[in-house]
Design an enzyme around this catalytic site. Structure first.
Site, PDB file in Angstrom:
ATOM      1  N   GLY A 123       0.840  -1.194   0.000  1.00 17.31           N
ATOM      2  CA  GLY A 123       0.000   0.000   0.000  1.00 17.31           C
ATOM      3  C   GLY A 123       0.870   1.237   0.000  1.00 17.31           C
ATOM      4  O   GLY A 123       2.042   1.181   0.393  1.00 17.31           O
ATOM      5  N   GLN A 128       3.002  10.035   1.461  1.00 18.53           N
ATOM      6  CA  GLN A 128       4.328   9.404   1.422  1.00 18.53           C
ATOM      7  C   GLN A 128       5.140   9.811   0.191  1.00 18.53           C
ATOM      8  O   GLN A 128       6.353   9.576   0.157  1.00 18.53           O
ATOM      9  CB  GLN A 128       4.200   7.871   1.462  1.00 18.53           C
ATOM     10  CG  GLN A 128       3.688   7.353   2.797  1.00 18.53           C
ATOM     11  CD  GLN A 128       3.565   5.847   2.783  1.00 18.53           C
ATOM     12  OE1 GLN A 128       2.581   5.295   2.310  1.00 18.53           O
ATOM     13  NE2 GLN A 128       4.582   5.157   3.291  1.00 18.53           N
ATOM     14  N   CYS A 131       6.637  -0.155   7.220  1.00 16.30           N
ATOM     15  CA  CYS A 131       6.200   0.999   6.434  1.00 16.30           C
ATOM     16  C   CYS A 131       7.352   1.463   5.553  1.00 16.30           C
ATOM     17  O   CYS A 131       8.491   1.545   6.016  1.00 16.30           O
ATOM     18  CB  CYS A 131       5.776   2.118   7.383  1.00 16.30           C
ATOM     19  SG  CYS A 131       5.215   3.609   6.544  1.00 16.30           S
ATOM     20  N   LEU A 132       7.053   1.781   4.283  1.00 15.12           N
ATOM     21  CA  LEU A 132       8.108   2.239   3.369  1.00 15.12           C
ATOM     22  C   LEU A 132       8.752   3.529   3.881  1.00 15.12           C
ATOM     23  O   LEU A 132       9.906   3.800   3.568  1.00 15.12           O
ATOM     24  CB  LEU A 132       7.530   2.476   1.967  1.00 15.12           C
ATOM     25  CG  LEU A 132       7.047   1.224   1.222  1.00 15.12           C
ATOM     26  CD1 LEU A 132       6.336   1.624  -0.062  1.00 15.12           C
ATOM     27  CD2 LEU A 132       8.205   0.281   0.914  1.00 15.12           C
ATOM     28  N   HIS A 181      -3.693   1.065   8.150  1.00 15.46           N
ATOM     29  CA  HIS A 181      -2.312   1.568   8.117  1.00 15.46           C
ATOM     30  C   HIS A 181      -2.193   2.715   7.111  1.00 15.46           C
ATOM     31  O   HIS A 181      -1.668   3.785   7.439  1.00 15.46           O
ATOM     32  CB  HIS A 181      -1.345   0.431   7.759  1.00 15.46           C
ATOM     33  CG  HIS A 181       0.078   0.889   7.616  1.00 15.46           C
ATOM     34  ND1 HIS A 181       1.068   0.524   8.496  1.00 15.46           N
ATOM     35  CD2 HIS A 181       0.666   1.703   6.709  1.00 15.46           C
ATOM     36  CE1 HIS A 181       2.207   1.112   8.133  1.00 15.46           C
ATOM     37  NE2 HIS A 181       1.994   1.820   7.040  1.00 15.46           N
ATOM     38  N   GLU A 182      -2.708   2.500   5.894  1.00 10.35           N
ATOM     39  CA  GLU A 182      -2.609   3.544   4.863  1.00 10.35           C
ATOM     40  C   GLU A 182      -3.447   4.766   5.246  1.00 10.35           C
ATOM     41  O   GLU A 182      -3.026   5.903   5.049  1.00 10.35           O
ATOM     42  CB  GLU A 182      -3.052   3.004   3.496  1.00 10.35           C
ATOM     43  CG  GLU A 182      -2.219   1.836   2.980  1.00 10.35           C
ATOM     44  CD  GLU A 182      -0.723   2.104   3.024  1.00 10.35           C
ATOM     45  OE1 GLU A 182      -0.305   3.264   2.862  1.00 10.35           O
ATOM     46  OE2 GLU A 182       0.045   1.155   3.242  1.00 10.35           O
ATOM     47  N   HIS A 219      -1.881   7.357   7.430  1.00  8.14           N
ATOM     48  CA  HIS A 219      -1.007   8.329   6.767  1.00  8.14           C
ATOM     49  C   HIS A 219      -1.778   9.602   6.393  1.00  8.14           C
ATOM     50  O   HIS A 219      -1.201  10.689   6.366  1.00  8.14           O
ATOM     51  CB  HIS A 219      -0.391   7.734   5.492  1.00  8.14           C
ATOM     52  CG  HIS A 219       0.752   6.803   5.752  1.00  8.14           C
ATOM     53  ND1 HIS A 219       1.942   7.215   6.322  1.00  8.14           N
ATOM     54  CD2 HIS A 219       0.908   5.487   5.510  1.00  8.14           C
ATOM     55  CE1 HIS A 219       2.774   6.184   6.411  1.00  8.14           C
ATOM     56  NE2 HIS A 219       2.171   5.115   5.943  1.00  8.14           N
TER      57      HIS A 219
END
Ligand SMILES: [Zn+2]
Length: 190
Positions: A45, A50, A98-99, A140-141, A144
Site C-alpha cells: 500500500g 508518502q 512501512c516504506l 495503516h494507509e 497516513h
C-alpha cells in the site's frame, strides 16, 4: 512516473491530508504514479502523503503477498477522499512495517473490522465494510492521511525504546532498495 518515498521525520508525513475536488488536476496521473511508486518499492500500500502530496488518497495492491495472504490476491484499489466511519472488533496485534520507516517492524494493535467511505478513480462513491488483513492494510494507509505512523501506535515503553532508531532513520541510517527523501531534502519525480 515514480516518486521517492518520504522518510520518517519529514513534516508532510505529519500533516492531516485534505479531500480533493472531482476536477482535481492530474488525478489519474497521481493514482498511476502512486501505483508505479508502490510497485517499484515493493509495498502493498502507499498513501499520497508518502510521496509528498497531502491529499486523502491511498492505493493498495495485495498481489505481491498473495502467497502468504490469499484474501489479498485480487485486491487492487485506489481510495479517494477516504473516511473511516466505524471501527469494531477487539484490537488484535500484528507485525507492521512501512516504506517511510525502513528496516523497522513492530506489533501494532488494530480493530478487526472497519467501515470506510471513499470515491474510486471513476468518482463512484463507495461505503464498504472490510475485515481481517485488508482492514489492517487500509487502517495503516488511512493513518497516513491523518499524519499518523504505525510507530505512534506502539506502547509507551516501545516508543521510548524506538526513539533512537527512529532518529537514526530520519538521518538516513537505513538500507532501502528504493529512492527516498529525508527530512529537509527536495522531492524530485522521475
Ligand atoms: Zn506506511
Amino acid at each position: 512516473m515514480t516518486y521517492p518515498i518520504l522518510i520518517y521525520g519529514h513534516p508532510i508525513l505529519r500533516k492531516v491530508a485534505t479531500d480533493i475536488d472531482k476536477d482535481y488536476s492530474g488525478l489519474q496521473q497521481l493514482i498511476d504514479d502512486l501505483f508505479d511508486t508502490m510497485y517499484k518499492s515493493e509495498g502493498v500500500g502507499l498513501a499520497a502523503p508518502q510521496i509528498g502530496k497531502s491529499v486523502r488518497i491511498f492505493v493498495i495492491d495485495g498481489a505481491p503477498v498473495s502467497d502468504d495472504i490469499p484474501e489479498l490476491a485480487d485486491f487492487k484499489k485506489a481510495f479517494i477522499n477516504a473516511h473511516i466511519t466505524e471501527r469494531s472488533g477487539d484490537p488484535e496485534p500484528m507485525s507492521e512495517g512501512c516504506l517511510s520507516i525502513p528496516n523497522l517492524r513492530e506489533e501494532v494493535y488494530r480493530e478487526s473490522t472497519i467501515r470506510i467511505q471513499y470515491y474510486d478513480p471513476d468518482w463512484t462513491y463507495h461505503d464498504e465494510v472490510y475485515e481481517g488483513y485488508i482492514a489492517r492494510v487500509i487502517q495503516h494507509e488511512y493513518d497516513h492521511l491523518d499524519g499518523v505512523l504505525f510507530t505512534d501506535r506502539v506502547s509507551p515503553l516501545r516508543k521510548r525504546l524506538l526513539r533512537g532508531k527512529l532518529n537514526a532513520i530520519s538521518k538516513g541510517k537505513f538500507e532501502a532498495d528504493y529512492r527516498t527523501v529525508l527530512p529537509g531534502q527536495k522531492i524530485r519525480s522521475l
